[in-house]
Design an enzyme around this catalytic site. Structure first.
Site, mmCIF file in Angstrom:
data_model
loop_
_atom_site.group_PDB
_atom_site.id
_atom_site.type_symbol
_atom_site.label_atom_id
_atom_site.label_comp_id
_atom_site.label_asym_id
_atom_site.label_seq_id
_atom_site.Cartn_x
_atom_site.Cartn_y
_atom_site.Cartn_z
ATOM 1 N N LYS A 21 0.837 -1.217 0.000
ATOM 2 C CA LYS A 21 0.000 0.000 0.000
ATOM 3 C C LYS A 21 0.864 1.256 0.000
ATOM 4 C CE LYS A 21 -2.021 -0.933 3.977
ATOM 5 N NZ LYS A 21 -1.551 -2.267 4.379
ATOM 6 N N ARG A 96 -9.723 1.049 8.503
ATOM 7 C CA ARG A 96 -9.268 -0.290 8.844
ATOM 8 C C ARG A 96 -10.312 -1.069 9.608
ATOM 9 N NH1 ARG A 96 -3.669 0.263 8.699
ATOM 10 N NH2 ARG A 96 -2.462 -1.575 9.250
ATOM 11 N N ARG A 135 11.802 -7.109 4.582
ATOM 12 C CA ARG A 135 11.972 -5.713 4.170
ATOM 13 C C ARG A 135 12.939 -4.926 5.058
ATOM 14 N NH1 ARG A 135 5.808 -3.334 4.716
ATOM 15 N NH2 ARG A 135 5.663 -3.336 6.976
ATOM 16 N N ARG A 139 11.025 -1.764 11.707
ATOM 17 C CA ARG A 139 9.824 -1.361 12.435
ATOM 18 C C ARG A 139 9.608 -2.281 13.630
ATOM 19 N NH1 ARG A 139 4.890 -0.422 8.328
ATOM 20 N NH2 ARG A 139 3.811 -1.422 10.054
ATOM 21 N N ARG A 150 -1.005 -9.060 13.144
ATOM 22 C CA ARG A 150 -1.536 -8.022 12.251
ATOM 23 C C ARG A 150 -2.352 -8.633 11.121
ATOM 24 N NH1 ARG A 150 4.018 -5.628 11.125
ATOM 25 N NH2 ARG A 150 3.066 -4.506 9.391
HETATM 26 P P1 ADP Z 1 0.657 -2.261 7.940
HETATM 27 O O1 ADP Z 1 -0.388 -2.088 6.892
HETATM 28 O O2 ADP Z 1 1.955 -2.786 7.395
HETATM 29 O O3 ADP Z 1 0.205 -3.036 9.145
HETATM 30 P P2 ADP Z 1 0.478 0.550 8.857
HETATM 31 O O4 ADP Z 1 1.638 1.475 8.812
HETATM 32 O O5 ADP Z 1 -0.696 0.882 8.020
HETATM 33 O O6 ADP Z 1 1.119 -0.857 8.487
HETATM 34 O O7 ADP Z 1 -0.024 0.400 10.377
HETATM 35 C C1 ADP Z 1 0.834 0.081 11.442
HETATM 36 C C2 ADP Z 1 0.053 0.031 12.771
HETATM 37 O O8 ADP Z 1 -0.490 1.331 13.039
HETATM 38 C C3 ADP Z 1 -1.145 -0.903 12.803
HETATM 39 O O9 ADP Z 1 -0.785 -2.237 13.122
HETATM 40 C C4 ADP Z 1 -2.006 -0.244 13.898
HETATM 41 O O10 ADP Z 1 -1.522 -0.536 15.194
HETATM 42 C C5 ADP Z 1 -1.785 1.226 13.641
HETATM 43 N N1 ADP Z 1 -2.780 1.797 12.669
HETATM 44 C C6 ADP Z 1 -2.509 2.359 11.465
HETATM 45 N N2 ADP Z 1 -3.637 2.775 10.863
HETATM 46 C C7 ADP Z 1 -4.653 2.462 11.705
HETATM 47 C C8 ADP Z 1 -6.070 2.608 11.649
HETATM 48 N N3 ADP Z 1 -6.681 3.159 10.584
HETATM 49 N N4 ADP Z 1 -6.806 2.167 12.706
HETATM 50 C C9 ADP Z 1 -6.228 1.610 13.779
HETATM 51 N N5 ADP Z 1 -4.903 1.423 13.904
HETATM 52 C C10 ADP Z 1 -4.113 1.845 12.874
#
Ligand code: ADP
Length: 192
Positions: A21, A96, A135, A139, A150
């Site tokens: 993404k 999400r 990757r 993180r 996740r």
């Molecule tokens: P990925 O898609 O690789 O899991 P993101 O950078 O989108 O990575 O998200 C990392 C973390 O940030 C998630 O596991 C969650 O804890 C938090 N997060 C990000 N966006 C949201 C969201 N829209 N709602 C709730 N938690 C979020």
């Protein structure tokens, strides 16, 4: 290069962790001249700056759990108020949950921009785990146990938003060269 032009782009890029993404959102943002709005990046910045918000969400993110709907909805609401979102935006990692999707519908309706296009990147689970562990971005949530968590959270909380968007939804195969995947997205958006 295609710019935002007269069209206003209200785009959502969704998919499981590791689907690409962020990579595709950056490209699409440059191509259309609109900002990438990544709730994950915004939350990581809050953690790095040790702000009050950062302190509240750090442990949640490290476990691979979702931050509360309330917090992320407020982040997005504030971000949309900035003028660079006028010509459009690409949301990456939001919504999400179905509750976030409903809040986004409301927010967009209030802004008079209800037409939304959702791009869902589809990648098999085994490939996702390999990609994230390979990757090496360092993180805090990229270890195997948290990645599995996740993915589980994605299946139970996020995948249901695809039904919410069954209308304006483009499903894109997310395995291949980055350029190739970009071209499939561009095709779906009729940019090329
Ligand atoms: P990925 O898609 O690789 O899991 P993101 O950078 O989108 O990575 O998200 C990392 C973390 O940030 C998630 O596991 C969650 O804890 C938090 N997060 C990000 N966006 C949201 C969201 N829209 N709602 C709730 N938690 C979020």
């Amino acid at each position: 290069m295609t710019r935002a032009g007269d069209r206003q782009w209200n785009l959502v890029l969704t998919g499981p962790p590791g689907a690409g993404k962020g990579t595709q959102a950056v490209r699409l943002a440059a191509r259309l001249g609109i900002p990438q709005v990544s709730t994950g990046d915004m939350l990581r910045e809050a953690v790095a700056s040790e702000s009050e918000l950062g302190k509240r969400v750090k442990a949640i993110m490290e476990r691979g759990d979702l931050v509360s709907d309330e917090i992320v909805i407020e982040l997005v609401r504030e971000r949309f108020a900035r003028s660079d979102c006028g010509p459009g935006f690409i949301l990456d990692g939001f919504p999400r949950t179905v509750a976030q999707a409903k809040a986004l519908d409301e927010l967009l309706a209030q802004l008079g921009r209800s037409q939304i296009t959702v791009i869902a990147l589809e990648v098999p689970e085994a490939e996702l785990i390999n990609r994230i562990l390979a990757r090496g971005e360092g993180r805090a949530d990229d270890n195997e146990a948290t990645v599995r968590k996740r993915l589980q959270v994605y299946q139970s909380e996020t995948a249901p938003i695809l039904e919410h968007y069954s209308a304006g939804l483009a499903r894109i195969h997310g395995v291949g060269e980055i350029d190739e995947i970009e071209s499939w997205i561009a095709e779906a958006l009729q940019l090329s």
